[in-house]
Write a protein that holds these residues in place. Sequence first.
Motif, PDB file in Angstrom:
ATOM      1  N   VAL B  53       0.834  -1.201   0.000  1.00 58.41           N
ATOM      2  CA  VAL B  53       0.000   0.000   0.000  1.00 58.41           C
ATOM      3  C   VAL B  53       0.873   1.257   0.000  1.00 58.41           C
ATOM      4  N   ARG B  54       2.093   1.148   0.522  1.00 58.94           N
ATOM      5  CA  ARG B  54       2.956   2.335   0.644  1.00 58.94           C
ATOM      6  C   ARG B  54       3.350   2.913  -0.711  1.00 58.94           C
ATOM      7  N   ILE B  55       3.198   2.122  -1.771  1.00 57.39           N
ATOM      8  CA  ILE B  55       3.513   2.627  -3.112  1.00 57.39           C
ATOM      9  C   ILE B  55       2.627   3.825  -3.437  1.00 57.39           C
ATOM     10  N   LEU B  56       1.457   3.896  -2.806  1.00 56.75           N
ATOM     11  CA  LEU B  56       0.540   4.985  -3.135  1.00 56.75           C
ATOM     12  C   LEU B  56       1.132   6.356  -2.824  1.00 56.75           C
ATOM     13  N   TYR B  57       2.063   6.413  -1.849  1.00 54.93           N
ATOM     14  CA  TYR B  57       2.651   7.717  -1.507  1.00 54.93           C
ATOM     15  C   TYR B  57       3.512   8.262  -2.648  1.00 54.93           C
ATOM     16  N   VAL B  58       3.953   7.404  -3.554  1.00 55.40           N
ATOM     17  CA  VAL B  58       4.698   7.864  -4.728  1.00 55.40           C
ATOM     18  C   VAL B  58       3.773   7.906  -5.947  1.00 55.40           C
ATOM     19  N   HIS B  59       2.931   6.870  -6.049  1.00 55.40           N
ATOM     20  CA  HIS B  59       2.098   6.712  -7.236  1.00 55.40           C
ATOM     21  C   HIS B  59       1.104   7.858  -7.402  1.00 55.40           C
TER      22      HIS B  59
END
Lengths: 144, 241
Positions: B53-59
């Motif tokens: 889920v942490r990818i969302l902070y970049v995506h």
Amino acid sequence: MKAKHQRLTLALLALAAVVAAGLLALSALKDQAAFFYSPSDALRDGPPPGKAVRLGGMVAANSVARAADGVTVHFVVTDGKGTTSVTFAGIVPDLFREKSGVVAEGHFNADRSFTATNLLAKHDEKYMPPEVAGAMHETKTLVR
Amino acid sequence: MPALHALANPTRFLKIARPLTGALTWVGIALIALGCWAGLTQTPPDYLQGDSVRILYVHVPAAWLGMGGWSGIAIASIAFLVWRHPLAEVAARAIALPGALFAAICLVSGSIWGRPTWGTWWQWDGRLTSMLLLFFVYCGYIALARADADRGGDGRIPAIFGIAGSVLLPIIRYSVVWWNTLHQGPSIGLTSSTIDRAILWPLPIMLAGFTLFFIGVVLMRMRAMLATAKAEARMARMARS
């Protein structure tokens, strides 16, 4: 000054036309651009049996059954208006579970059931820490 | 409008842009560092996706800048066509490269997220395909603007392309709402979000950080372009005399 206003009007009209064209394309392509058929689409004007298509929806509650051979899975996909039963032999994605979204690649059979050759889990737009999940996930709302 | 007209003067623009470039870039980098720390260590994992889920902070910030960048190109293109301010053309061309880069970051980070979540790196669904098209349109704009400048064009053709490319923005935005797509619907509205607060809070920090960094890079590129044009003009003058 007049030419400047004329150019402004033209440019804004062009932008409005371009955006409107995009929105029209969106609505016109609604059926063709769909990534998958939902069960109710398939019941209404479904693709012919044997054609390679995708079927998407929610995995119905208490519908997942594993066959004795250990690799074949049967489950029901629902979109609230219709249901389709699906058979799949293979490894299911980690996020495949009941009351969760799924997209199955495969083909319809003559009896309107679906044989899948690949499964994709469809994640929904809700994100929450494990301790908040559980009961809240089932009501499908995040009350705040 | 008077503020815009005042900024259209390159000397005055440079006077404001010079201190702003460093300030925005460094504040942006600091916010990104803070957001990364918060997003990697301070937030809980998602109940289904786990740590991915942490990818969302970049995506999400990358997607926002990929689309916001093209909005900037479209606005600058209109300003250039209407008021013929050379600075607007410089702005549009300065936005193109970082915009394309962030669109690419959005596509790559989404693909990395899609593998564990959906079970696939790539699918030709409406959202993914329209975002890929935006990346190609950025590449086309960069090539077109360069070709136009090389051949001594007046910048009108890239500006028209900049307006025409906006056709993709509503398609990307509403593809997940109006079409069936593998990509989920929008999580974040103007007033509410379906992302739990515990997971959501570093995202505004990252959005602000990415945006400030983006503006800083655009200002840097605009200053470099203006300096190059000035140097070329001086060399041309020297060659004549």
